[in-house]
Enzyme design. Structure first.
Site, PDB file in Angstrom:
ATOM      1  N   ALA A  41     -20.793-109.912 -22.791  1.00 24.70           N
ATOM      2  CA  ALA A  41     -22.001-109.148 -23.098  1.00 24.70           C
ATOM      3  C   ALA A  41     -22.133-108.923 -24.597  1.00 24.70           C
ATOM      4  CB  ALA A  41     -21.986-107.814 -22.350  1.00 24.70           C
ATOM      5  N   GLU A  42     -21.028-108.554 -25.255  1.00 26.87           N
ATOM      6  CA  GLU A  42     -21.058-108.369 -26.702  1.00 26.87           C
ATOM      7  C   GLU A  42     -19.765-108.828 -27.354  1.00 26.87           C
ATOM      8  OE1 GLU A  42     -24.661-106.116 -25.953  1.00 26.87           O
ATOM      9  OE2 GLU A  42     -22.695-105.810 -25.045  1.00 26.87           O
ATOM     10  N   THR A  43     -19.924-109.328 -28.575  1.00 27.06           N
ATOM     11  CA  THR A  43     -18.814-109.558 -29.490  1.00 27.06           C
ATOM     12  C   THR A  43     -19.055-108.685 -30.716  1.00 27.06           C
ATOM     13  OG1 THR A  43     -18.378-111.810 -28.724  1.00 27.06           O
ATOM     14  CG2 THR A  43     -17.647-111.257 -30.953  1.00 27.06           C
ATOM     15  N   HIS A  70     -19.781 -99.848 -25.725  1.00 24.20           N
ATOM     16  CA  HIS A  70     -18.477-100.304 -25.227  1.00 24.20           C
ATOM     17  C   HIS A  70     -17.765-101.181 -26.252  1.00 24.20           C
ATOM     18  CE1 HIS A  70     -20.183-104.286 -24.179  1.00 24.20           C
ATOM     19  NE2 HIS A  70     -18.942-104.686 -24.009  1.00 24.20           N
TER      20      HIS A  70
END
Length: 264
Positions: A41-43, A70
């Protein structure tokens, strides 16, 4: 590069995020390519500032994002456990300063309070995807929020990803109050297919708006939140005059060496 499960105290739960600790920013297109390669979802990309604070940016598979809770928690976990940083951490981001401190168990994430903005009607793109009229509709700068009236309605909701994706980078949050005997005060789920995130497992940023909403409805400033995704997660929430405090843990899953193009 590290990979961390955030908002959980055990592996294979919570929300995974990758973290890269840099001396300086990489080119934006390369940071996006790394994020797409990770397919999370995210880096998060973080670099130190001369004043002892940190600059922090987040990328989703489709684009750079304005706010991610997160991956901030995951970054703090890596800086404190792997990089020798001292608590308390201050991050400079697109949404201002975010702070993370180590607690006796886990971490406390200090994020802005984003007041829910009432919306009279649903956008045409997904006005017809709900089986019953919502109890309430509201939004903030990056997401629409729909109160479905109960936690059961949230858990059983079947999203129309194609319809939601028409909003582009704007996401959709569905939420509902849980029963009085339940552990959670409210339950939510988050969908952002237009950003390359069909359903996010556990999302810190949406609670910047969910906590003020539910605090007013329930008449309490301390709340327990459950994000009812397949992996799931719990957030111990507190509302202050200008901020939202989220308590949660994080676990390191992987340390890796990545190989970048020779042109970098």
């Amino acid at each position: 590069m590290y990979q961390v499960d955030a908002f959980t105290d055990q592996l294979f739960a919570g929300n995974p995020a990758a973290v890269l600790v840099l001396e300086d920013w990489l080119p934006d297109d390369l940071m996006l390519a790394i994020t797409q390669e990770n397919n999370l979802a995210e880096t998060a990309f973080v670099k130190p500032r001369p004043d002892g604070a940190w600059d922090l940016r987040w990328f989703a598979p489709a684009h750079e994002v304005n706010f991610c809770g997160h991956a901030t928690l995951a970054t703090a976990h890596i800086l404190l456990t792997k990089q020798g940083a001292a608590s308390d951490l201050v991050f400079h981001t697109r949404v201002g300063e975010l702070k993370v401190s180590k607690e006796a168990q886990g971490y406390r994430l200090d994020i802005p309070r984003l007041v829910p903005e009432a919306v009279e009607s649903l956008p045409n793109e997904f006005a017809d995807i709900f089986p019953a009229p919502p109890s309430s509709i509201f939004r903030n700068f990056e997401n629409f929020f729909v109160d479905l009236g109960s936690a059961d309605a949230v858990r059983s909701f079947e999203p129309d990803f194609a319809a939601i994706a028409k909003l582009g980078p704007v996401g959709l949050v569905v939420t509902g109050a849980d029963t009085e005997e339940a552990r959670a005060d409210f339950v939510s789920r988050y969908f952002a297919p237009g950003a390359g995130i069909p359903e996010d497992p556990v999302t810190g940023s949406i609670h910047a708006t969910l906590v003020p909403y539910w605090a007013e409805k329930l008449g309490r400033n301390r709340l327990m939140a459950c994000q009812a995704s397949m992996r799931g997660g719990w957030l111990d929430c507190e509302l202050t005059e200008k901020r939202v405090l989220l308590a949660g843990d994080a676990v390191t899953f992987m340390e890796a060496t990545i190989f970048l193009p020779d042109t970098v």
